[in-house]
Design a protein around this motif. Structure first.
Motif, PDB file in Angstrom:
ATOM      1  N   TYR A 291      33.024  10.810  31.687  1.00  0.00           N
ATOM      2  CA  TYR A 291      32.602   9.688  32.514  1.00  0.00           C
ATOM      3  C   TYR A 291      33.248   9.862  33.877  1.00  0.00           C
ATOM      4  O   TYR A 291      34.458   9.708  34.026  1.00  0.00           O
ATOM      5  N   LEU A 292      32.457  10.203  34.875  1.00  0.00           N
ATOM      6  CA  LEU A 292      32.985  10.510  36.203  1.00  0.00           C
ATOM      7  C   LEU A 292      32.341   9.585  37.224  1.00  0.00           C
ATOM      8  O   LEU A 292      31.150   9.655  37.504  1.00  0.00           O
ATOM      9  N   GLU A 293      33.133   8.708  37.765  1.00  0.00           N
ATOM     10  CA  GLU A 293      32.640   7.796  38.795  1.00  0.00           C
ATOM     11  C   GLU A 293      33.691   7.669  39.884  1.00  0.00           C
ATOM     12  O   GLU A 293      33.497   8.058  41.017  1.00  0.00           O
ATOM     13  N   ASP A 294      34.809   7.116  39.528  1.00  0.00           N
ATOM     14  CA  ASP A 294      35.978   7.140  40.401  1.00  0.00           C
ATOM     15  C   ASP A 294      37.184   7.355  39.500  1.00  0.00           C
ATOM     16  O   ASP A 294      37.087   7.280  38.264  1.00  0.00           O
ATOM     17  N   ILE A 295      38.321   7.653  40.085  1.00  0.00           N
ATOM     18  CA  ILE A 295      39.485   8.056  39.294  1.00  0.00           C
ATOM     19  C   ILE A 295      39.932   6.959  38.328  1.00  0.00           C
ATOM     20  O   ILE A 295      40.223   7.220  37.161  1.00  0.00           O
ATOM     21  N   SER A 296      39.962   5.717  38.802  1.00  0.00           N
ATOM     22  CA  SER A 296      40.416   4.625  37.952  1.00  0.00           C
ATOM     23  C   SER A 296      39.475   4.405  36.770  1.00  0.00           C
ATOM     24  O   SER A 296      39.908   4.278  35.620  1.00  0.00           O
TER      25      SER A 296
ATOM     26  N   ALA B  96      37.323   6.556  35.534  1.00  0.00           N
ATOM     27  CA  ALA B  96      37.328   7.735  34.668  1.00  0.00           C
ATOM     28  C   ALA B  96      38.503   7.688  33.695  1.00  0.00           C
ATOM     29  O   ALA B  96      38.352   7.984  32.500  1.00  0.00           O
ATOM     30  N   LYS B  97      39.665   7.308  34.205  1.00  0.00           N
ATOM     31  CA  LYS B  97      40.847   7.250  33.336  1.00  0.00           C
ATOM     32  C   LYS B  97      40.694   6.161  32.277  1.00  0.00           C
ATOM     33  O   LYS B  97      41.011   6.371  31.093  1.00  0.00           O
ATOM     34  N   GLU B  98      40.188   5.008  32.668  1.00  0.00           N
ATOM     35  CA  GLU B  98      40.016   3.901  31.727  1.00  0.00           C
ATOM     36  C   GLU B  98      39.035   4.275  30.616  1.00  0.00           C
ATOM     37  O   GLU B  98      39.281   4.013  29.434  1.00  0.00           O
ATOM     38  N   MET B  99      37.918   4.905  30.996  1.00  0.00           N
ATOM     39  CA  MET B  99      36.936   5.302  30.000  1.00  0.00           C
ATOM     40  C   MET B  99      37.486   6.422  29.122  1.00  0.00           C
ATOM     41  O   MET B  99      37.227   6.467  27.913  1.00  0.00           O
ATOM     42  N   GLY B 100      38.260   7.321  29.700  1.00  0.00           N
ATOM     43  CA  GLY B 100      38.870   8.386  28.924  1.00  0.00           C
ATOM     44  C   GLY B 100      39.759   7.837  27.819  1.00  0.00           C
ATOM     45  O   GLY B 100      39.766   8.354  26.695  1.00  0.00           O
ATOM     46  N   GLU B 101      40.523   6.781  28.123  1.00  0.00           N
ATOM     47  CA  GLU B 101      41.379   6.164  27.109  1.00  0.00           C
ATOM     48  C   GLU B 101      40.559   5.669  25.933  1.00  0.00           C
ATOM     49  O   GLU B 101      40.931   5.848  24.769  1.00  0.00           O
ATOM     50  N   LYS B 102      39.433   5.043  26.213  1.00  0.00           N
ATOM     51  CA  LYS B 102      38.590   4.506  25.146  1.00  0.00           C
ATOM     52  C   LYS B 102      37.996   5.636  24.295  1.00  0.00           C
ATOM     53  O   LYS B 102      37.911   5.520  23.067  1.00  0.00           O
ATOM     54  N   ILE B 103      37.588   6.713  24.958  1.00  0.00           N
ATOM     55  CA  ILE B 103      37.024   7.864  24.239  1.00  0.00           C
ATOM     56  C   ILE B 103      38.096   8.506  23.357  1.00  0.00           C
ATOM     57  O   ILE B 103      37.864   8.813  22.180  1.00  0.00           O
TER      58      ILE B 103
ATOM     59  N   ALA C  26      37.044  17.471  40.521  1.00  0.00           N
ATOM     60  CA  ALA C  26      38.182  17.924  39.723  1.00  0.00           C
ATOM     61  C   ALA C  26      39.157  16.798  39.430  1.00  0.00           C
ATOM     62  O   ALA C  26      39.713  16.704  38.320  1.00  0.00           O
ATOM     63  N   TYR C  27      39.393  15.914  40.381  1.00  0.00           N
ATOM     64  CA  TYR C  27      40.378  14.859  40.194  1.00  0.00           C
ATOM     65  C   TYR C  27      39.860  13.766  39.263  1.00  0.00           C
ATOM     66  O   TYR C  27      40.612  13.175  38.486  1.00  0.00           O
ATOM     67  N   GLU C  28      38.550  13.511  39.325  1.00  0.00           N
ATOM     68  CA  GLU C  28      37.966  12.556  38.391  1.00  0.00           C
ATOM     69  C   GLU C  28      38.009  13.110  36.964  1.00  0.00           C
ATOM     70  O   GLU C  28      38.315  12.382  36.005  1.00  0.00           O
ATOM     71  N   LEU C  29      37.733  14.409  36.828  1.00  0.00           N
ATOM     72  CA  LEU C  29      37.807  15.037  35.505  1.00  0.00           C
ATOM     73  C   LEU C  29      39.243  15.023  34.994  1.00  0.00           C
ATOM     74  O   LEU C  29      39.503  14.757  33.813  1.00  0.00           O
ATOM     75  N   GLU C  30      40.173  15.287  35.890  1.00  0.00           N
ATOM     76  CA  GLU C  30      41.585  15.257  35.500  1.00  0.00           C
ATOM     77  C   GLU C  30      41.972  13.862  35.009  1.00  0.00           C
ATOM     78  O   GLU C  30      42.653  13.715  33.980  1.00  0.00           O
ATOM     79  N   ALA C  31      41.529  12.833  35.728  1.00  0.00           N
ATOM     80  CA  ALA C  31      41.846  11.456  35.342  1.00  0.00           C
ATOM     81  C   ALA C  31      41.238  11.117  33.985  1.00  0.00           C
ATOM     82  O   ALA C  31      41.864  10.463  33.143  1.00  0.00           O
ATOM     83  N   PHE C  32      40.008  11.574  33.765  1.00  0.00           N
ATOM     84  CA  PHE C  32      39.340  11.324  32.490  1.00  0.00           C
ATOM     85  C   PHE C  32      40.121  11.964  31.339  1.00  0.00           C
ATOM     86  O   PHE C  32      40.367  11.340  30.300  1.00  0.00           O
ATOM     87  N   ILE C  33      40.542  13.210  31.529  1.00  0.00           N
ATOM     88  CA  ILE C  33      41.281  13.921  30.477  1.00  0.00           C
ATOM     89  C   ILE C  33      42.639  13.267  30.230  1.00  0.00           C
ATOM     90  O   ILE C  33      43.076  13.134  29.082  1.00  0.00           O
ATOM     91  N   ARG C  34      43.306  12.844  31.303  1.00  0.00           N
ATOM     92  CA  ARG C  34      44.581  12.143  31.126  1.00  0.00           C
ATOM     93  C   ARG C  34      44.372  10.854  30.333  1.00  0.00           C
ATOM     94  O   ARG C  34      45.177  10.487  29.477  1.00  0.00           O
TER      95      ARG C  34
ATOM     96  N   MET D  91      26.983  13.404  23.054  1.00  0.00           N
ATOM     97  CA  MET D  91      26.875  12.063  23.614  1.00  0.00           C
ATOM     98  C   MET D  91      26.988  12.100  25.128  1.00  0.00           C
ATOM     99  O   MET D  91      27.857  12.791  25.673  1.00  0.00           O
ATOM    100  N   GLY D  92      26.126  11.370  25.786  1.00  0.00           N
ATOM    101  CA  GLY D  92      26.143  11.300  27.239  1.00  0.00           C
ATOM    102  C   GLY D  92      27.152  10.283  27.722  1.00  0.00           C
ATOM    103  O   GLY D  92      27.923   9.715  26.951  1.00  0.00           O
ATOM    104  N   SER D  93      27.145  10.051  29.022  1.00  0.00           N
ATOM    105  CA  SER D  93      28.029   9.028  29.576  1.00  0.00           C
ATOM    106  C   SER D  93      27.223   8.225  30.587  1.00  0.00           C
ATOM    107  O   SER D  93      26.280   7.547  30.207  1.00  0.00           O
ATOM    108  N   ARG D  94      27.549   8.335  31.865  1.00  0.00           N
ATOM    109  CA  ARG D  94      26.768   7.599  32.866  1.00  0.00           C
ATOM    110  C   ARG D  94      25.358   8.155  32.958  1.00  0.00           C
ATOM    111  O   ARG D  94      24.430   7.447  33.324  1.00  0.00           O
ATOM    112  N   GLN D  95      25.198   9.426  32.650  1.00  0.00           N
ATOM    113  CA  GLN D  95      23.868  10.004  32.539  1.00  0.00           C
ATOM    114  C   GLN D  95      23.733  10.597  31.147  1.00  0.00           C
ATOM    115  O   GLN D  95      24.711  10.966  30.514  1.00  0.00           O
ATOM    116  N   GLY D  96      22.513  10.640  30.663  1.00  0.00           N
ATOM    117  CA  GLY D  96      22.294  11.100  29.302  1.00  0.00           C
ATOM    118  C   GLY D  96      22.427  12.614  29.175  1.00  0.00           C
ATOM    119  O   GLY D  96      22.601  13.337  30.156  1.00  0.00           O
TER     120      GLY D  96
END
Length: 346
Positions: free
Chosen positions: A175-180, A182-189, A211-219, A295-300
Motif C-alpha cells: 500500500y503506497l500512498e504516503d509514508i504515514s 503506508a506504515k499504518e497499513m503495513g502494520e495491519k498487514i 523507495a521511502y514509501e515501500l520502506e515505511a510499508f515494510i517497517r 491480493m491488491g491494495s490501492r489498485q487491484g
C-alpha cells in the motif's frame, strides 16, 4: 453447593439474578475477597444455567482444608463422586500467595493417587472427567464435570486449520500512498499475516515505486507482525511460528509460484463466487503443496496475472474490501471450504 464464576465486577449482578431464580438462598459473594466468584449454597444448577452473567458453574461435592495432604486424602471420595471413567484431568486454580504449595503440586499428587485408585489415564486435552480443585482462602472446593461439558478451544471434532494455513503463501501488493499511510497499513498487514501463521508473506510491488514509501510499508509490516507474535507467545501453550516475510516483483512471483501441485488464487471483484468453484477448490486445497493467494491494495492485481491463476474469486459480490480486510477475508473463506473436505474424509 455450586461455585459460580463471573467476569470481575459482575458478581453482584449475577447474585441478584441467582436470587430471582432460587429464592432466599445463601450466597457468598467474593469469598475471601476474590473477585469473580460466588459460592451458592444450593445444588439447583439447572435453574441458573441460563443467567448470561455467569461464565462457569462448578458443582462442588467436597470441601476440605487448602492443604495438599488433605486434598489428596479425598481421592477416594472424588472417585466415588465421579463414577466410572477411563481418562481424567485435574484442573487446579490456586488463589492467593500464602500457600506453601503450587497448583502443579496438587495436579501431580492428586492425579497420581486417582490413577492408582482407578487405573485411568491422565488426558489434559479431552478427558472423560475433569476434576476441579478451587483454592479459595483456607479452603479447597472440589467438583467434577463431564469432560464433554467443558468449554474448550480445541476439541476432536474441530478441523485443525493449521494444516491449510501452513501451506498458504500470501502475495500482497504494498500500500503506497504516503509514508504515514503506508506504515499504518503495513502494520495491519503484518498483524493479519502473523495471526494466521501462514507459510510466508511476499510483499510484491511491480514497476517503479517510491523507495521511502515501500520502506515505511515494510517497517509497518514488521512492527505489526512483532506485536501480534508477542501476544501469540503469551496466549498459546504451543510454539508459535514466526511468518517469514519476503520482497519480490509481483510478476516474477507469479511465474515462480506457478509449479506443479501449487494453486494460484487471485481475489478480485471480476472473479467467480466461491460457491461456483467450491467443488474443484476443495479438492485442490486438500492436495496442493502450496496455496498462493494474490491480493491488491490501492489498485487491484494486474489482469495479466489472472491468466496464470487457477482461480479468480470474488469473495463478496458487489462489495470492495478495504486493503486490511483482504487477508482475513480470504483466509477465512478458504478455511470454510477446507473444513468441508476435511469433514467429508473423517
Amino acid at each position: 453447593m455450586l461455585l459460580v464464576k463471573t467476569l470481575r465486577g459482575m458478581e453482584y449482578i449475577a447474585a441478584d439474578h441467582i436470587r430471582e431464580k432460587l429464592g432466599d438462598v445463601k450466597l457468598e459473594i467474593r469469598p475471601s475477597g476474590f473477585l469473580g466468584l460466588i459460592i451458592v449454597h444450593s445444588d439447583e444448577i439447572e435453574k441458573i444455567k441460563d443467567i448470561p452473567e455467569i461464565e462457569t458453574i462448578i458443582p462442588i461435592k467436597i470441601v476440605c482444608k487448602a492443604d495438599v495432604d488433605d486434598i489428596v486424602s479425598k481421592a477416594e471420595e472424588i472417585v466415588k463422586v465421579a463414577g466410572e471413567f477411563k481418562s481424567f484431568a485435574i484442573r487446579t486454580k490456586k488463589r492467593g500467595k500464602k500457600h506453601s504449595f503450587t497448583s502443579a503440586d496438587i495436579n501431580i499428587r492428586l492425579g497420581a493417587k486417582i490413577k492408582e485408585l482407578t487405573n485411568a489415564e491422565v488426558d489434559l486435552e479431552f478427558p472423560e472427567k475433569a476434576i476441579y480443585v478451587e483454592i479459595i482462602g483456607d479452603n479447597a472446593y472440589i467438583g467434577v464435570i463431564e469432560g464433554k461439558e467443558e468449554r474448550r478451544k480445541y476439541t476432536p471434532e474441530k478441523v485443525d486449520s493449521r494444516k491449510l494455513l501452513s501451506k498458504i503463501s500470501l502475495v500482497q501488493m504494498p500500500y503506497l500512498e504516503d509514508i504515514s499511510a503506508a506504515k499504518e497499513m503495513g502494520e495491519k498487514i503484518g498483524r493479519s499475516a502473523q495471526a494466521f501463521e501462514v507459510k510466508e508473506l511476499v510483499i510484491a510491488p511491480f514497476g517503479y515505486v517510491n523507495a521511502y514509501e515501500l520502506e515505511a510499508f515494510i517497517r509497518g509490516v514488521r512492527r505489526g507482525q512483532f506485536s501480534r507474535l508477542e501476544i501469540q507467545k503469551k496466549a498459546y501453550a504451543r510454539e508459535v511460528r514466526e511468518v517469514p516475510v519476503y520482497v519480490q516483483d509481483l510478476y516474477q512471483t507469479a511465474r515462480d509460484k506457478r509449479r506443479k501441485n501449487n494453486i494460484l488464487i487471485v481475489t478480485d471483484p471480476v472473479g467467480k463466487q466461491i460457491k461456483d468453484v467450491k467443488d474443484d477448490l476443495k479438492r485442490d486445497l486438500k492436495y496442493a503443496d502450496e496455496v498462493v493467494v494474490f491480493m491488491g491494495s490501492r489498485q487491484g492485481i494486474p489482469k495479466g496475472i489472472f491468466r496464470l491463476a487457477d482461480y479468480v474469486i470474488d469473495l463478496a459480490p458487489y462489495i470492495t474490501f478495504a486493503t486490511e480486510h483482504a487477508i482475513p477475508a480470504s483466509i477465512i473463506a478458504l478455511i470454510s471450504v477446507y473444513e468441508e473436505v476435511e469433514e467429508s474424509t473423517d
